[in-house]
Design an enzyme around this catalytic site. Sequence first.
Site, mmCIF file in Angstrom:
data_model
loop_
_atom_site.group_PDB
_atom_site.id
_atom_site.type_symbol
_atom_site.label_atom_id
_atom_site.label_comp_id
_atom_site.label_asym_id
_atom_site.label_seq_id
_atom_site.Cartn_x
_atom_site.Cartn_y
_atom_site.Cartn_z
ATOM 1 C CG HIS A 125 0.382 -17.041 61.025
ATOM 2 N ND1 HIS A 125 1.323 -16.892 60.093
ATOM 3 C CD2 HIS A 125 -0.843 -16.199 60.578
ATOM 4 C CE1 HIS A 125 0.704 -15.638 59.091
ATOM 5 N NE2 HIS A 125 -0.391 -15.425 59.500
ATOM 6 C CG ASP A 162 -3.141 -15.522 54.609
ATOM 7 O OD1 ASP A 162 -4.130 -15.643 54.847
ATOM 8 O OD2 ASP A 162 -2.283 -14.790 54.969
ATOM 9 C CG ASP A 245 -4.984 -11.950 53.947
ATOM 10 O OD1 ASP A 245 -4.407 -12.879 53.112
ATOM 11 O OD2 ASP A 245 -4.611 -12.429 55.222
#
Lengths: 312, 152
Positions: A125, A162, A245
């Site tokens: 990110h 992810d 995740d």
Amino acid sequence: MTTLLYTHPVFLEHDTGYGHPECPARLTAILNALKHSSFAALQWRDAPLAAIEQLTRIHTATHVERTLSRIPKHGHYAIDGDTIVSPQSGEAALRAAGAVCAAVDAILQGEADNAFCAIRPPGHHAEPNQAMGFCLFGNAAIGAAHARAIHDLKRVAVIDFDVHHGNGTQAAFEHDPAYLYASTHQAYIYPGTGRREERGIGNIINVPLLANSGSADLRHAWRQDIEPALRQFQPQFILISAGFDAHRLDPLAELDFGEDDYRWLTQEILKVAAECCQGRVVSMLEGGYNLPALAASTAAHIKALMEAPLAA
Amino acid sequence: MYEFLQYQVRDAMTVDPIAISPRAKLREAEMLFETHDFNGVPVVDEQRHLLGVLTKFDLLKAFTLDSHAIAPHYDDIMEQWVETVMTPDSVSVDPQLPLSRLLQKLVEMRTKSLPVVENGRLVGIIARQDVLRALRRATIQHQLPAREDSRP
């Protein structure tokens, strides 16, 4: 096959505060799983510090200075509501990026076939000029830029599974044809980017998945979108932003992947790597917030790396 | 048999219900839901003008995963004002509305309760349970008389 495992004790000292999901126990859970005898062949290495020049291939000097200056001497500092730093966070972030660069060097110098970097904080990110979403520096992008700059590679791919879109990696790559970025992620959750129409200069492949998507949707995304783009790109090196995740037990999202899906996807990436780039793959930890699921999924991923097919 | 048709909302509603201010915190609203068995609470200004309704659904919705934060900031969200998550301009009913029509509305809207407003001010709230109670009252009082010809 030789697989390297880069990590460092300082990753356990990047303290994000009470109850924070991106916690040191994540790494402890993974490292405990790797104590099993089936991982005895892993070669463990200490993650070195990244040099500032390695970071500024992706980030502005201002971002690097500002981020490191915000590391508190005591307690915590909130860069934003999600992104919390503490006294050891600067060293951890530098070693996280350093691990990926060192792994790239080791693989390209023929010391091993592939590597996994068990690192914190995560990176995908972090934008060129902005820390966000638990991430300070863009580990994957920094590793890819390192492979280009030092080893003179012309085509480097990052595959990001992810559950959140890697806005930072995309921002670093979207104008540069030397990079391919391909991501599966859940649509409409953080950070809000990663729509299919975001294609960069044709080098960005986003496959947003709706909540409750599972194995079949992952396979479809790989076969339909990511694998063809990756083969056409003919990467000389592949980095993996390995967040776990999207697992069905993860509390921060609603996809339904399981350990078998991570094993399968890793094997698929390795097949392409064997055909295109002598099996050269460096994978690194991003997210994953249910500890048992994270440990089991990471173990399945690393096992697949250790059993990679022989390069063509 | 048809006594229910005589009822109006005012006959079955809870008069002068508990309401909440638009500047109350979500934490206070949650306490209210915890203390009373409400599913929703009317939001009113100091003159009891109805501004909206805050339901448990609205409260839950404030904590869902979205694109603003990688994890919801649960503590901060509890400190938000009610007016930021309430359903504004909610449907309300007049106290003189026939209860049969109110029943129809509750079913069509799948809603659990509606505020009752007279001259712009909140005067009551009418919930599923209130209507069910009125139905019981309207039906058990009037057993059909036994018919002569049914005797053996």
